[in-house]
Design a protein around this motif. Structure first.
Motif, PDB file in Angstrom:
ATOM      1  N   GLN A   9      27.632  70.778 119.863  1.00 40.48           N
ATOM      2  CA  GLN A   9      27.395  71.215 121.435  1.00 40.48           C
ATOM      3  C   GLN A   9      26.921  72.738 121.615  1.00 40.48           C
ATOM      4  N   ALA A  10      28.106  74.222 120.813  1.00 41.48           N
ATOM      5  CA  ALA A  10      27.555  74.767 120.596  1.00 41.48           C
ATOM      6  C   ALA A  10      27.004  75.411 119.148  1.00 41.48           C
ATOM      7  N   ARG A  11      26.431  74.554 119.046  1.00 38.99           N
ATOM      8  CA  ARG A  11      26.033  75.329 117.109  1.00 38.99           C
ATOM      9  C   ARG A  11      24.617  76.417 117.423  1.00 38.99           C
ATOM     10  N   GLU A  12      23.839  76.359 118.731  1.00 40.23           N
ATOM     11  CA  GLU A  12      23.308  77.422 118.930  1.00 40.23           C
ATOM     12  C   GLU A  12      24.053  79.450 118.780  1.00 40.23           C
ATOM     13  N   GLN A  13      25.552  78.916 120.046  1.00 40.37           N
ATOM     14  CA  GLN A  13      25.890  80.024 119.772  1.00 40.37           C
ATOM     15  C   GLN A  13      27.008  80.566 118.417  1.00 40.37           C
ATOM     16  N   LEU A  14      27.142  79.401 117.584  1.00 42.57           N
ATOM     17  CA  LEU A  14      28.001  79.910 116.782  1.00 42.57           C
ATOM     18  C   LEU A  14      26.975  79.878 115.078  1.00 42.57           C
ATOM     19  N   ARG A  15      25.833  79.244 115.506  1.00 38.70           N
ATOM     20  CA  ARG A  15      24.573  79.511 114.066  1.00 38.70           C
ATOM     21  C   ARG A  15      24.581  81.354 114.607  1.00 38.70           C
ATOM     22  N   ALA A  16      24.038  82.176 116.278  1.00 42.48           N
ATOM     23  CA  ALA A  16      24.079  83.134 116.456  1.00 42.48           C
ATOM     24  C   ALA A  16      25.343  84.585 116.491  1.00 42.48           C
ATOM     25  N   ARG A  17      26.764  83.726 116.378  1.00 38.42           N
ATOM     26  CA  ARG A  17      27.622  83.915 116.200  1.00 38.42           C
ATOM     27  C   ARG A  17      27.948  84.652 114.876  1.00 38.42           C
ATOM     28  N   SER A  18      27.633  83.318 113.749  1.00 40.05           N
ATOM     29  CA  SER A  18      27.882  83.822 112.517  1.00 40.05           C
ATOM     30  C   SER A  18      26.983  82.927 111.955  1.00 40.05           C
ATOM     31  N   GLU A  60      31.831  71.184 118.599  1.00 39.22           N
ATOM     32  CA  GLU A  60      31.006  72.080 117.669  1.00 39.22           C
ATOM     33  C   GLU A  60      29.737  72.075 117.111  1.00 39.22           C
ATOM     34  N   TRP A 104      28.055  78.637 110.885  1.00 39.54           N
ATOM     35  CA  TRP A 104      27.032  78.313 111.206  1.00 39.54           C
ATOM     36  C   TRP A 104      26.697  77.156 109.954  1.00 39.54           C
TER      37      TRP A 104
END
Length: 396
Positions: free
Chosen positions: A262-271, A260, A275
């Motif tokens: 490593q994918a934190r920027e995608q997580l923030r952009a998604r939700s 999670e 995040w």
């Protein structure tokens, strides 16, 4: 102690504190009940029947025995130890000796009758009621006295509580200390509840990697759960270590946290909510998981990176992220600074620059940033004046 329910206790009372309160209450109770116990021992050691009709009987009733002991030996006799009391009790030059248990039973029955086996029963029965009552009463009084003298842990003196906390409180509650906790997890379905309960009690009976994924998944969806999940993870890790000396759950948990992260920027952009939940959860895990009583080094930089992201200008324009940043610094900021003071300096440069932004910050965000700057400057404490100021501002 029978009747003690740690779940009904509002504070975290350790096993040592319970043991001390129980031991002292037992000691005080024994002091109060000792006179009846001494009389009981005298009755049991007297060879003659407990009857006025027997001229050789020294004692024949509770009140008479009490008066006799008081007249002959004084008030301190009621608190003599059992062995001295036995030696001094009946004034004979000889002691009855039995060869075996069977010999003792047969001899006592033949010489004194069946009632000999119930000598001392009356004072024992009389003592039971005040003994139990005194012990529970003194235990409760001592426990409350300890709580008054030693305030409950976990209340960070002067910590500012964000107004957003009250808005998100819902069904998941944790009570008790980490080693002995009861979790109310109504927000899970029945199957998941059973899985988590089993993991807490018998971790070897379930797939612990699956348990780790369940906890992380739910933490990313529920901010309230993410604030408390560290306790559950700590309890499962402790239970697994005691049961099997392994760390399957911890490995699974850390691997999932790394994915999670490593994918934190995608997580923030998604939700944005997901995040914020993730940052809350990883800080919670950092706070609870220890190696040799020190925070895990493997989590230091990931936690710092998450906080740095929250301190960026685009994040500071969102109250949810400012709120998360300030709350986590209140929780783990002092620990993080001890682990890497240089990175904390860099983080607060960003926070100070963000506070000075001419536009984009709400008044609440400015207040929270100013408070955390002052909080760190005061040695991770809030001065009384600052405490009064920020609390009054938040309540307004």
């Amino acid at each position: 102690m029978v009747g003690y329910d740690p779940r009904a206790d509002g504070r975290n009372v350790s096993n040592l504190e319970v043991a001390v309160a129980g031991s002292v209450s037992g000691l005080v109770t024994r002091v109060l009940i000792s006179p009846l116990d001494v009389i009981k021992i005298r009755f049991q050691l007297q060879i003659e029947r407990l009857s006025r009709s027997d001229p050789n009987a020294k004692y024949h009733g509770i009140l008479q025995a009490g008066r006799q002991i008081l007249q002959e030996e004084g008030p301190t006799a009621f608190w003599k130890g059992h062995i001295p009391a036995q030696l001094l009790s009946i004034g004979y030059g000889a002691v009855q000796v039995y060869k075996t248990l069977r010999n003792a039973v047969v001899t006592m029955y033949r010489t004194e009758g069946p009632l000999v086996f119930y000598k001392g029963l009356n004072p024992t029965l009389i003592a039971i009621f005040p003994y139990a009552g005194f012990q529970f009463s003194f235990y409760s009084s001592l426990k409350h006295a300890y709580e008054w003298a030693m305030p409950a842990e976990g209340k960070k003196n002067g910590a500012v509580i964000s107004p957003n906390l009250g808005k998100s409180c819902c069904s998941w509650i944790v009570m008790g200390e980490p080693r002995r906790e009861e979790y109310k997890i109504q927000s899970f379905d029945a199957v998941t509840q059973q899985l988590l309960k089993t993991a807490l009690k018998d971790p070897g009976a379930v797939d612990l990697e699956k348990v780790a994924n369940v906890i992380v998944d739910h933490s990313l969806q529920d901010c309230v759960f993410s604030k408390e999940a560290g306790r559950m993870c700590y309890a499962i890790i402790q239970a697994e270590s005691k049961q099997a000396g392994q760390s399957v759950f911890r490995r699974g948990l850390l691997n999932r946290l790394q994915q999670e992260y490593q994918a934190r920027e995608q997580l923030r952009a998604r939700s944005l909510q997901g995040w914020v939940c993730y940052v809350t959860f990883i800080c919670n895990i950092f706070d609870y998981l220890r190696v040799n009583n020190m925070p895990m080094m493997a989590l230091v930089n990931p936690v710092y990176d998450c906080l740095f992201r929250l301190a960026q200008p685009d994040s500071l324009s969102k109250e949810e992220e400012v709120d998360c940043l300030v709350l986590q610094l209140h929780r783990v900021g002092e620990q993080l600074e001890k682990m890497n003071g240089q990175r904390m300096d860099e983080l607060f440069v960003l926070i100070r620059d963000g506070f000075l932004l001419p536009t984009g910050l709400s008044s609440l965000a400015q207040l929270l940033l100013l408070e955390i700057i002052e909080f760190r400057a005061a040695g991770w404490k809030t001065t009384p004046a600052a405490h009064k100021y920020y609390y009054s501002e938040v309540s307004d």
